[in-house]
Structure formats: structure tokens, C-alpha cells
Design a protein around this motif. Sequence first.
Motif, PDB file in Angstrom:
ATOM      1  N   GLY A  39       2.929 -73.337   5.558  1.00 21.87           N
ATOM      2  CA  GLY A  39       3.307 -74.131   6.606  1.00 21.87           C
ATOM      3  C   GLY A  39       2.076 -75.492   7.520  1.00 21.87           C
ATOM      4  O   GLY A  39       2.606 -75.779   8.676  1.00 21.87           O
ATOM      5  N   GLU A  40       1.514 -75.471   6.639  1.00 27.30           N
ATOM      6  CA  GLU A  40       0.103 -76.229   7.617  1.00 27.30           C
ATOM      7  C   GLU A  40       0.597 -77.619   8.146  1.00 27.30           C
ATOM      8  O   GLU A  40       0.925 -78.198   9.724  1.00 27.30           O
ATOM      9  N   ALA A  41       1.593 -78.297   7.312  1.00 27.70           N
ATOM     10  CA  ALA A  41       1.782 -79.953   7.343  1.00 27.70           C
ATOM     11  C   ALA A  41       3.108 -79.548   8.998  1.00 27.70           C
ATOM     12  O   ALA A  41       2.547 -80.496   9.649  1.00 27.70           O
ATOM     13  N   ASN A  70      -6.129 -78.151  13.332  1.00 25.89           N
ATOM     14  CA  ASN A  70      -6.557 -78.788  12.358  1.00 25.89           C
ATOM     15  C   ASN A  70      -6.605 -78.096  11.609  1.00 25.89           C
ATOM     16  O   ASN A  70      -6.373 -77.027  11.468  1.00 25.89           O
ATOM     17  N   HIS A  71      -6.162 -78.661  10.455  1.00 24.90           N
ATOM     18  CA  HIS A  71      -7.190 -77.696   8.930  1.00 24.90           C
ATOM     19  C   HIS A  71      -7.892 -76.302   9.236  1.00 24.90           C
ATOM     20  O   HIS A  71      -7.550 -75.203   8.710  1.00 24.90           O
ATOM     21  N   ASN A  72      -8.996 -76.595   9.674  1.00 19.44           N
ATOM     22  CA  ASN A  72     -10.318 -75.439   9.885  1.00 19.44           C
ATOM     23  C   ASN A  72      -9.334 -74.656  10.772  1.00 19.44           C
ATOM     24  O   ASN A  72      -9.734 -73.181  10.340  1.00 19.44           O
ATOM     25  N   ARG A  73      -8.714 -74.798  11.540  1.00 18.85           N
ATOM     26  CA  ARG A  73      -8.046 -73.609  12.705  1.00 18.85           C
ATOM     27  C   ARG A  73      -7.109 -72.832  11.868  1.00 18.85           C
ATOM     28  O   ARG A  73      -6.367 -71.936  12.187  1.00 18.85           O
ATOM     29  N   ILE A  74      -6.402 -73.443  11.028  1.00 15.50           N
ATOM     30  CA  ILE A  74      -4.995 -73.038  10.575  1.00 15.50           C
ATOM     31  C   ILE A  74      -6.123 -72.491   9.517  1.00 15.50           C
ATOM     32  O   ILE A  74      -4.769 -71.216   9.205  1.00 15.50           O
ATOM     33  N   GLN A  75      -6.819 -72.078   9.110  1.00 14.34           N
ATOM     34  CA  GLN A  75      -7.703 -71.109   7.990  1.00 14.34           C
ATOM     35  C   GLN A  75      -8.238 -70.479   8.699  1.00 14.34           C
ATOM     36  O   GLN A  75      -7.411 -69.525   8.114  1.00 14.34           O
ATOM     37  N   ALA A  76      -8.585 -70.721   9.429  1.00 17.61           N
ATOM     38  CA  ALA A  76      -9.275 -69.575  10.364  1.00 17.61           C
ATOM     39  C   ALA A  76      -8.594 -68.513  10.761  1.00 17.61           C
ATOM     40  O   ALA A  76      -8.376 -67.013  10.869  1.00 17.61           O
ATOM     41  N   MET A  77      -6.986 -68.741  11.318  1.00 18.40           N
ATOM     42  CA  MET A  77      -5.924 -68.162  11.697  1.00 18.40           C
ATOM     43  C   MET A  77      -5.239 -66.887  10.442  1.00 18.40           C
ATOM     44  O   MET A  77      -5.291 -66.320  10.537  1.00 18.40           O
TER      45      MET A  77
END
Length: 414
Positions: A39-41, A70-77
Motif C-alpha cells: 500500500g506504499e503508493a 517516504n519509501h525508506n520510512r515505509i520500508q522501516a515501518m
Amino acid sequence: MELLEIGRQAREVSRLLGKLGKAEKDMGLKAAANALLEGEAAILEANKIDMENGRSRGMNQGLLDRLELNHNRIQAMAEGLFQIADLDDPVGEVESMKERPNGLLIGKKRVPLGVIGIIYEARPNVTADAFGLCFKTGNAVILKGGSDALHSNMAIVDCLRKGLEKNHLPKEAILLITDTDRETTKQLMKMNQYVDVLIPRGGAGLIRTVVENSTVPVIETGTGNCHIYVDESADLSMALDIVENAKTQRIGVCNACESLVVHENAAAKFLPMLKERLDKYQVEIRGDGAARSIVPEFSEASKEDWGTEYLDYILSVKTVSSVEEAISHINCYNTGHSESIITGNYFNAQKFLNEIDAAAVYVNASTRFTDGFEFGFGAEIGISTQKLHARGPMGLKELTTTKYIIYGNGQIRK
């Protein structure tokens, strides 16, 4: 959904969550993590709305940094949820089983708290962290995020719930209050019949409001007026790197350095180097008289500066004549969060560790490490600066309580 109905649903689902085994909870966490990635987008589009609204309202840079995804923060979550899934489950652990002279076996069993309410400001990553830790420990969570992050929080919660539903787990494990009326927040603070504990995460004003107005028990997460003390024996190159990192890597977080204390014997060499290093970030340095006599370009610090959490490119500088004076100053003005000493002197390091009153005390390291992810907890529900039940980054164990379990074979009290 009305608040009382949210409370009722949370209480009801908490009883179901308390029965889930580790395998079921871990499966749900991994599914929720994957749903975040998928669901990143949608999450970024929702966050874009919140960021645009924040800028139009004049939100300062530190708060915008907390709000931005951002992409990295969603990846970290998502990675945080995967890590929580891999951790041991504290629920069900039996501690200190002992036999009494009358034959009774008495022990303690670790159990969920029940329903946890979290009131927080514009930090959408808290939404995923709070869900993960609460779900792993069998707790239902009611989230009341700041209005500035409403669209981001709604998108994140939608993804997390989809992940749970795919695995036939109750989506009501996470409930988001979307009503932005302050009266709703006040009502949540009084919902003792449904909420077992409240955890506020945000600035001093929010935390004070919750502590002073809640009838639900509160775990206080404090603000971060974090200090770094540069001792006379410090490696000044190391000190520069650490202060730069602690002050500038992220200015809007509670473990950023806000106050610098420097031994007078290191000040003449260190402070000009510090100014040169921080000038590239346009950090305003507010110094005492001794610091300004060395670097006249420093602004004049007031007494209020010693106790201020700036969340901005501002740093206060206090000069001292001993490690004892440094410790006294820090204990007077700190918020009990994170403090660090940069030193080559073992005895000064031990003295600092022993005498500083804070949840996390460092030697030769940045205060930015006070974080559940960095401590190996997968995530954190907050950093507690109080001393009862929990202190420091709060992971899984801090979201449980205990109950006594007693085995008998017919004993009666005489």
C-alpha cells in the motif's frame, strides 16, 4: 464510529487477542507488514496531503520532518513489524514459581494489559509501531493521532487491517479515532471502563494535558532535552562527529541533542571547531559568557535555553569546570530522557553513568540511539521518562502485566 462504540469494540476484541498464540500473532504481523509495502503508493499520496496542509499552516521544519513519509520510512515501518514477529512473545511466561510451606505453588504469569490508548501528534510511523507491539502482546489499541497526520494515519490503518483480514484475524485489533475534536480526546482520557492504560507521545503540552486530565492510568513518555557533555579528556574529533549526528541527523525527534556542556579546558579548541562543523547546517548556537568569549558569533543564551527542547536547528552551550558541575547542570535541566558523555577518562565515564538521572545514559555515543528499533525491540511504543513500571524505550515486556497463579490440592486457610 462513536467513541464509546470504539471502546466497546476494543474491550471485546482484547479478550480474543489475549487467546491468540505466538504463531497466529506472528502471521498477522507479517501480513500487516506486507500490506504496508503493497500500500506504499496510497500511503504516500495520503501523506502528501498532510504535508501540503502542514506547510500551508506554517508547521516548522522539525514537525514536518516527523510528519513526512517516504519509501525508506515505509520500508522501516514494515521492517519493524517483521522484527517484532521474530521476537520472543512475553505473554504466558511464568516467573518465580515457588512452593509455600502449606504446599501451595505460587507464581507470576505475564499477561496483556488489555486495551491501550495512545494519543500522539504528527508522527504517522507511531501508528504502525503501536499496532505491532500491541498486537504481539495481545492488546487491543485505540489510536488518537494528531489532526495534522489524519490522512496518513487512515491510510496506514487501512493497510494494517487488510493484512489482518487476509489471515482471518480481527481487524478491530487496531482502532483509529478520526474525530479531530479536542473534546473527543478528553473523553478518551476518562474511559476507564474500556481503556486500561493511556500513553501520550508528543510535545510537553500534550503530555502535560494527558497527565493532568486523565482518569485512566498514564505511562508518561517525556520530552527530550538531551545533553552531550564534552569532557576535558574527550577525543575532540569523536566529539564533533557525535554532536553533529545527535543535533542534525533529525532535528524533530526526542532523542536529538538540544544542549551541549563543555569542560572549560576543552572549550577553547573545541568550540571554534564546533561552529565550523555546524555552520553548514545553519545551526544557531546559544552560548554562555565563557563560550561567547571564545566564539563571539554565538548568540547569548538565557536561563530558559538550558531547559528547552528546540526541535530545531538550535543548540545551547554551557561551559563547566568539572565533571561534577556538568552532572549537576544536566540533572537540573534534563527531562530524564538521554544524556551522553564524551570522555577518555574511565572514572569520569563511570561517575556520569552512576549519577546522571535519565532513562538512557551513554559514554562516547550519540543520543540518537535511544530508540526501540536500535535497542533490538523491533519498534517502541514510546520512551518512558517516568520510573514506575517502565523506563526508557518501551518494547513488548513493558506492554504486559502479571497476575499471580496459585496451584493447590485442597488447602484452606486457618
